[in-house]
Structure formats: C-alpha cells, structure tokens
Design a protein around this motif. Structure first.
Motif, PDB file in Angstrom:
ATOM      1  N   GLY A  65    -140.679   8.283 -21.705  1.00 44.18           N
ATOM      2  CA  GLY A  65    -140.528   8.937 -23.076  1.00 44.18           C
ATOM      3  C   GLY A  65    -140.877   9.920 -23.394  1.00 44.18           C
ATOM      4  N   ILE A  66    -142.165  10.500 -23.418  1.00 42.68           N
ATOM      5  CA  ILE A  66    -141.863  11.867 -23.833  1.00 42.68           C
ATOM      6  C   ILE A  66    -142.050  12.731 -22.554  1.00 42.68           C
ATOM      7  N   SER A  67    -141.070  13.392 -22.206  1.00 37.35           N
ATOM      8  CA  SER A  67    -141.273  13.588 -20.996  1.00 37.35           C
ATOM      9  C   SER A  67    -140.203  15.498 -21.722  1.00 37.35           C
ATOM     10  N   GLU A  68    -141.069  16.726 -21.449  1.00 34.49           N
ATOM     11  CA  GLU A  68    -140.837  18.429 -21.714  1.00 34.49           C
ATOM     12  C   GLU A  68    -138.977  18.020 -22.042  1.00 34.49           C
ATOM     13  N   ASN A  69    -138.541  17.654 -20.651  1.00 34.33           N
ATOM     14  CA  ASN A  69    -136.845  18.005 -21.169  1.00 34.33           C
ATOM     15  C   ASN A  69    -136.567  16.661 -20.347  1.00 34.33           C
ATOM     16  N   HIS A  70    -136.127  16.219 -21.203  1.00 33.25           N
ATOM     17  CA  HIS A  70    -135.090  14.717 -21.138  1.00 33.25           C
ATOM     18  C   HIS A  70    -134.203  14.761 -20.396  1.00 33.25           C
ATOM     19  N   GLU A  71    -132.943  15.888 -20.556  1.00 33.40           N
ATOM     20  CA  GLU A  71    -131.561  16.130 -19.129  1.00 33.40           C
ATOM     21  C   GLU A  71    -132.909  16.617 -17.750  1.00 33.40           C
ATOM     22  N   ALA A  72    -133.342  16.993 -17.529  1.00 34.81           N
ATOM     23  CA  ALA A  72    -134.111  16.921 -16.533  1.00 34.81           C
ATOM     24  C   ALA A  72    -134.792  15.640 -15.998  1.00 34.81           C
ATOM     25  N   MET A  73    -135.618  15.057 -17.033  1.00 34.94           N
ATOM     26  CA  MET A  73    -136.174  13.423 -16.284  1.00 34.94           C
ATOM     27  C   MET A  73    -134.736  13.021 -16.055  1.00 34.94           C
ATOM     28  N   ALA A  74    -133.311  13.097 -16.766  1.00 32.64           N
ATOM     29  CA  ALA A  74    -132.482  11.790 -16.250  1.00 32.64           C
ATOM     30  C   ALA A  74    -131.901  11.911 -15.336  1.00 32.64           C
ATOM     31  N   VAL A  75    -131.612  13.858 -15.192  1.00 34.61           N
ATOM     32  CA  VAL A  75    -131.630  13.620 -13.683  1.00 34.61           C
ATOM     33  C   VAL A  75    -132.440  13.390 -12.437  1.00 34.61           C
TER      34      VAL A  75
END
Ligand code: F6P
Length: 233
Positions: free
Chosen positions: A97-107
């Motif tokens: 929930g606190i990643s730097e880049n949510h889109e990249a984390m989603a991938v």
C-alpha cells in the motif's frame, strides 16, 4: 455455480473449512485470500486447526493505498492477526500500500500471480457487488490496478476506522481478470445486506455494473450463503 445454503455464518465457516481441508489433502499450492468481516470465522477455524500451510503460498486480493503493513487497518495487518501469525505460509503476498510507484507494483503483482497460479480463490462480496476492491464499472478485463473506492464501500468499511475521514479513498486490487485466472473460486456471503448483490451475481445479467456477475463465466465457482443472503434468490 454450486450454491451451498447454510443456516448461519458459523455453519458457513465449517463448510468453507471442509473445502480448505480437502484442498490441502489434495496438495493445493496457492491460495488466493480475502479480507473483510466475512472470512474471519473461517480464518479462526483454520488458525485453530492442525492444518499445515507451510508449503502453501498465499496471494491476497487487495490493500488500502497509504497504509503500511504495521497499520492496524491495513489488510496485511488483518491477515497477520487473523491467520498468518498462527498459521505461517511458505510465502504470503499482499499488495504493497505504500510503494513508490503503485502502477509498477501492480504490474509486479500480476507477475506474482502468473508465476503462482491460484488454485483456490476466496472472495467476499460488497453490498454493491464488488469483488476485491473492483467497484461497479470496473472492466472485466482489468488486471491488478489502483482503484478509487466508492462512497458505498467507504461507508461500509468506515466501521473499522476511528472516523470516516480515516478511511482511505484508494486501494490496490487484483483486477477481475486476475481473479478469474483462479482454477477454483469460493465466494462467501452472509447477511441481508448482501442479498441484492448475491441475487444479481447468481441470476442477474453478466454486467460490469455488478462485478461479481462475471463469476457466471467461471466453471468452478462455489458460493456459500446464509439464509439472509439467499433470500432474494
Ligand atoms: O466481508 P465484508 O466486510 O462484508 O466485506 C465485503 C468486501 O468488501 C471488501 O472488504 C472491500 O471493501 C472486500 O475485501 C470484501 O470481500
């Protein structure tokens, strides 16, 4: 869809437990897990059992954006409290929930799902028919993504927070297509406030306005509902 009607949530938890016991006896490797009030009784039974999850990988559906895993309202914390602290898994994945880049984390999360195909996906359902945090209107083709929570969901989940302004307005959620990759799906729903969503899911048109209606297109879905949630079927 196989529908199992039970008298009450306690009986539902027992039926669900039997499904997990059978899955473990058949060598299940990856479990998709859900949060919310609905699965708590099941997690209690799993936690208090002799079942061994040390060779099992878990992949959770969703997480609030902005909450780290130590926040008592985060879904990572919820899972630790209700299951993982008592029943360690080989590996447990919860969206960050606190990643730097949510889109990249989603991938990255979709990559985890493709590398760990889900054998059995547990689902609850929102009053508006959402699954995970996929709100009405979410494309059936969606993969893991950032979602804006509807007021209905914020209102429903506010009960877990000090005050409504503390409820995050965004989350990261496995998408509907991500959920549908699971080999088997188990949906639990209890209470009159889920009756409309259950009826629309089971008998309604397959429409993105009711995300859970997509389950009609999946060949291995079991739904456990109590009498109150079943009353509009
Ligand atoms: O089991 P509950 O608390 O009714 O929540 C229903 C659904 O709402 C969510 O908590 C998301 O708001 C889902 O994770 C859950 O399946």
């Amino acid at each position: 869809m196989k529908i199992i009607k039970v008298k009450n949530p306690a009986e539902g938890a027992q039926k669900a437990f039997d499904i997990y016991q059978d899955a473990l006896n058949h060598g299940v490797k990856v479990l998709g897990l859900a949060t919310g009030a609905t699965p708590i009784a099941l997690y209690e039974k799993l936690s208090d059992s002799t079942l061994d999850f040390s060779n099992v990988t878990s992949i959770n559906l969703d997480e609030y954006l902005g909450l780290d895993g130590n926040n008592e309202q985060s879904y990572r914390y919820f899972m630790n409290q209700h299951l993982f602290n008592k029943k360690p898994f080989k590996k447990s994945y919860v969206p960050n929930g606190i990643s730097e880049n949510h889109e990249a984390m989603a991938v990255q999360y979709d990559q985890i799902i493709s590398e760990n195909p889900i054998d059995l996906q547990l689902l609850g359902i929102g009053r508006n028919g959402h699954i995970g945090f996929n709100e009405p209107g979410t494309p059936f083709t969606s993969t893991t993504h950032v979602v804006n929570l509807t007021q209905s969901t914020i209102d429903a989940n506010a009960r877990f927070f000090e005050n409504e302004s503390d409820v995050p307005t965004q989350a990261i959620s496995m998408g509907i297509a991500s959920v549908m990759t699971a080999k088997n799906i188990l949906l639990l729903a209890y209470g009159a406030d889920k009756a409309d969503a259950v009826a629309a899911t089971v008998n309604g048109p397959i429409t993105e306005q009711v995300p859970a209606s997509v389950l009609q297109n999946h060949k291995n879905v079991t739904i456990i509902i109590d009498e109150a949630a079943a009353m509009k079927l």
